[in-house]
Design a protein around this motif. Structure first.
Motif, mmCIF file in Angstrom:
data_model
loop_
_atom_site.group_PDB
_atom_site.id
_atom_site.type_symbol
_atom_site.label_atom_id
_atom_site.label_comp_id
_atom_site.label_asym_id
_atom_site.label_seq_id
_atom_site.Cartn_x
_atom_site.Cartn_y
_atom_site.Cartn_z
ATOM 1 N N ILE A 32 0.836 -1.208 0.000
ATOM 2 C CA ILE A 32 0.000 0.000 0.000
ATOM 3 C C ILE A 32 0.864 1.248 0.000
ATOM 4 N N TRP A 33 1.926 1.255 0.786
ATOM 5 C CA TRP A 33 2.818 2.422 0.840
ATOM 6 C C TRP A 33 3.382 2.730 -0.550
ATOM 7 N N ASP A 34 3.782 1.704 -1.262
ATOM 8 C CA ASP A 34 4.299 1.923 -2.614
ATOM 9 C C ASP A 34 3.226 2.491 -3.540
ATOM 10 N N LEU A 35 1.986 2.032 -3.377
ATOM 11 C CA LEU A 35 0.885 2.524 -4.215
ATOM 12 C C LEU A 35 0.598 4.004 -3.987
ATOM 13 N N ILE A 36 0.852 4.489 -2.772
ATOM 14 C CA ILE A 36 0.500 5.887 -2.463
ATOM 15 C C ILE A 36 1.685 6.842 -2.607
ATOM 16 N N GLU A 37 2.703 6.403 -3.321
ATOM 17 C CA GLU A 37 3.835 7.300 -3.591
ATOM 18 C C GLU A 37 3.358 8.547 -4.330
ATOM 19 N N ASN A 38 2.390 8.347 -5.215
ATOM 20 C CA ASN A 38 1.749 9.443 -5.935
ATOM 21 C C ASN A 38 0.277 9.449 -5.549
ATOM 22 N N PRO A 39 -0.399 10.590 -5.676
ATOM 23 C CA PRO A 39 -1.814 10.645 -5.300
ATOM 24 C C PRO A 39 -2.628 9.549 -5.993
ATOM 25 N N ILE A 40 -3.473 8.879 -5.200
ATOM 26 C CA ILE A 40 -4.292 7.781 -5.704
ATOM 27 C C ILE A 40 -5.583 7.717 -4.900
ATOM 28 N N LYS A 41 -6.667 7.364 -5.548
ATOM 29 C CA LYS A 41 -7.943 7.204 -4.856
ATOM 30 C C LYS A 41 -7.923 5.922 -4.027
ATOM 31 N N VAL A 42 -8.567 5.973 -2.880
ATOM 32 C CA VAL A 42 -8.649 4.818 -1.998
ATOM 33 C C VAL A 42 -9.281 3.641 -2.744
ATOM 34 N N ARG A 43 -10.292 3.900 -3.560
ATOM 35 C CA ARG A 43 -10.945 2.850 -4.343
ATOM 36 C C ARG A 43 -9.934 2.100 -5.217
ATOM 37 N N GLU A 44 -8.987 2.819 -5.802
ATOM 38 C CA GLU A 44 -7.973 2.193 -6.651
ATOM 39 C C GLU A 44 -7.032 1.311 -5.829
ATOM 40 N N ILE A 45 -6.730 1.730 -4.606
ATOM 41 C CA ILE A 45 -5.887 0.921 -3.724
ATOM 42 C C ILE A 45 -6.603 -0.389 -3.394
ATOM 43 N N VAL A 46 -7.879 -0.287 -3.044
ATOM 44 C CA VAL A 46 -8.665 -1.480 -2.717
ATOM 45 C C VAL A 46 -8.691 -2.433 -3.912
ATOM 46 N N GLU A 47 -8.936 -1.917 -5.095
ATOM 47 C CA GLU A 47 -8.980 -2.766 -6.294
ATOM 48 C C GLU A 47 -7.631 -3.447 -6.540
ATOM 49 N N SER A 48 -6.562 -2.720 -6.349
ATOM 50 C CA SER A 48 -5.225 -3.284 -6.538
ATOM 51 C C SER A 48 -4.952 -4.394 -5.525
ATOM 52 N N MET A 49 -5.356 -4.178 -4.282
ATOM 53 C CA MET A 49 -5.127 -5.172 -3.232
ATOM 54 C C MET A 49 -5.972 -6.420 -3.464
#
Length: 97
Positions: free
Chosen positions: A48-65
């Motif tokens: 998750i930390w790597d995913l938020i290096e640049n601005p990202i929507k929480v929904r996109e993080i959930v989908e990636s996970m």
């Protein structure tokens, strides 16, 4: 009374500056220069930390996970949102609505 509002799926998050980060044996460990605290995010938190290096929507993080791990939709959303809420409380990420 706690007035903290849980992060929403449509919120955008990103890392704050001034965090020293390293990978150690597959886990992400960090030092916040601002508050002088060490953190161990573990393997999943490190993803998750790597995913938020640049601005990202929480929904996109959930989908990636969900794509990366075998977890149901509701549990993934709850866990990701809770993790991000903790990072916000510690001053490690910014939330932009």
């Amino acid at each position: 009374m706690n007035t903290f509002e849980m992060i929403a799926l449509e919120d955008t998050v990103t890392q704050v500056k001034g965090i020293i980060c390293s990978d150690m044996a597959g886990e992400k460990v960090m030092l916040s220069v601002k508050n002088g605290k060490y953190y161990n995010l573990g393997e999943t938190g490190g993803v998750i930390w790597d995913l938020i290096e640049n601005p990202i929507k929480v929904r996109e993080i959930v989908e990636s996970m969900k794509a990366e791990y075998d977890v149901n939709d509701q549990e993934c959303e709850i866990q990701v949102r809770s993790f991000l809420d903790n990072l916000i409380r510690e001053g490690l990420i910014h939330k932009n609505i």
